[in-house]
Design a protein around this motif. Structure first.
Motif, PDB file in Angstrom:
ATOM      1  N   SER A  77      39.987  49.581  40.611  1.00 45.05           N
ATOM      2  CA  SER A  77      40.982  50.512  40.093  1.00 45.05           C
ATOM      3  C   SER A  77      40.335  51.859  39.813  1.00 45.05           C
ATOM      4  N   GLN A 103      39.027  43.446  43.701  1.00 48.62           N
ATOM      5  CA  GLN A 103      39.735  44.010  42.562  1.00 48.62           C
ATOM      6  C   GLN A 103      39.067  45.315  42.157  1.00 48.62           C
ATOM      7  N   ARG A 151      40.524  47.163  48.561  1.00 46.43           N
ATOM      8  CA  ARG A 151      41.700  46.294  48.413  1.00 46.43           C
ATOM      9  C   ARG A 151      42.089  45.660  49.742  1.00 46.43           C
TER      10      ARG A 151
END
Length: 409
Positions: free
Chosen positions: A147, A145, A140
């Motif tokens: 997660s 992107q 990040r």
């Protein structure tokens, strides 16, 4: 002898013509095993009074942890070792090189290293959750992107095939484009269950961190500290079933049996597919002397086992080691009927047919296993690469025939 399968392969081959059927049923066959639902207490309702007793009457002050905070030393390290012109897959590859290469951070796996990103960088060790946190912080920082993602590990039974061990695994899911994804995984050799990946928020990951800390404290028999961490996990994510399950174990150890029972039942209500919670309830009621209730839950676990393809796979391996090849064959066939896209089942089946003297069917099964490996969903395949790039348009599903994949060396 013909083998049961439901996978379409591109191009002509004798194997395709002889043993492969339509792919339309493949997703259904897998989902039967994956969606076992227990509904043993349909009248369960959350009880605010009991939850106040578990969590405390006063609002809980959850400590600031900063799982993903950027350490100044880490930022300086990245600025020194990452060319600011790198983009996309080249940047992803560079970051994984920094993490794992002996010339750079050379992060080492430590199951007990439940650390923040900054601590993992400083100590050069991490478990899967803290490693993913470190990677996310790095990625990040450069605008990628990415997660957290949880994936269920294949269920494991003990060598007698009786005791069930279930766990979840955490890796990172990144996106380079609409269809261009990649996965970063600290322990890529772990065999994961298909179709169980679930993206989780940073807050949910924090709850997982607190749950891990509760488990570590429980293992050290520090019950008060374990209870506190368990409470933090629930306050952070009240719907986290594994945290309620952990709290049940802590409260049971503290002999707060009414609260332990409630915590287990709360976990079961949140995840009605959790065999581990049902198993805990069976043991709980047995220890309480309530054999009728314990037997009800034991029967549910047994029903789960019978419908779970990996249970039959384990039973088949046990029979094979005992040279009971006919029984092994039966179990491997049952495993395939419940999940006909698992290559290990076909490899085992082939080995069994070979022991029974049926070389033709053995070769057929092994060829089919190889074909599934070549075309299978790379998200869940065991590999030695810690970073895998996926083209989401071609991942094998019920309507596609192949996959393109690149790995970072």
């Amino acid at each position: 002898m013909k083998l049961l399968a439901s996978l379409s392969l591109p191009g002509p081959s004798a194997l395709t013509g002889r043993v492969l059927k339509s792919v339309a049923m493949a997703g259904f066959a897998v989902s039967l095993a994956a969606c076992q639902v227990f509904n043993l207490n349909p009248d369960f309702e959350p009880d605010p009074q009991l939850e106040r007793r578990i969590l405390g009457d006063q609002p809980l002050d959850v400590p600031e942890v900063g799982l993903l905070d950027m350490d100044p030393a880490l930022q300086a390290y990245l600025d020194e070792h990452v060319d600011e012109r790198l983009r996309g897959w080249d940047l992803v590859s560079r970051l994984q090189e920094l993490l794992f290469d002996p010339e750079y951070l050379n992060i080492q796996y430590d199951d007990a290293a439940n650390l923040t990103a900054a601590q993992a960088f400083q100590e050069r060790r991490a478990n899967c959750l803290s490693l993913v946190g470190l990677y996310i912080t790095m990625a990040r920082h450069f605008g990628l992107q990415v997660s957290y993602q949880t994936v269920q590990v294949r269920p494991v039974w003990d060598r007698r095939g009786e005791i069930l061990i279930l766990s979840e695994h955490v890796n990172a899911l990144g996106r380079l484009g609409v269809y261009d994804h990649y996965i970063v995984d600290f322990t890529p050799q772990i065999r994961l269950q298909r179709d169980t990946a679930q993206q989780v928020s940073d807050e949910e990951a924090l709850a997982l961190y607190f749950n891990n800390m509760a488990v570590e404290s429980l293992l050290e028999n520090d019950l008060q500290q374990a209870l506190q961490y368990g409470r933090y996990a629930i306050v952070t994510d009240p719907e986290l079933d594994i945290a309620w399950n952990t709290l049940g174990s802590i409260l049971n150890r503290q002999e707060a049996f009414d609260l332990a029972e409630y915590s287990y039942q709360r976990a079961a209500s949140l995840n009605r597919s959790s065999a581990s919670v049902i198993n805990n309830l069976a043991r709980f009621y047995s220890m309480q002397g309530n054999e009728d209730e314990a037997e009800r839950y034991r029967r549910a676990v047994q029903a789960y086992n019978q419908r779970n393809p990996y249970f039959h796979y384990v039973q088949g391996n046990i029979a094979f080691e005992q040279e009971n090849f006919e029984q092994a064959l039966t179990h491997f066939q049952r495993a395939i009927r419940r999940n006909d896209l698992e290559p290990d089942f076909y490899f085992a089946l082939g080995s069994t047919y070979r022991q029974l003297g049926d070389e033709e069917t053995a070769e057929e099964a092994i060829q089919l296993a190889t074909a599934i490996l070549e075309l299978g969903d790379q998200t869940y395949r065991s590999t030695q690469s810690r970073v895998r790039r996926l083209d989401g348009r071609t991942i094998l599903r019920s309507s596609s025939a192949g996959i393109r994949i690149e790995v970072a060396n």
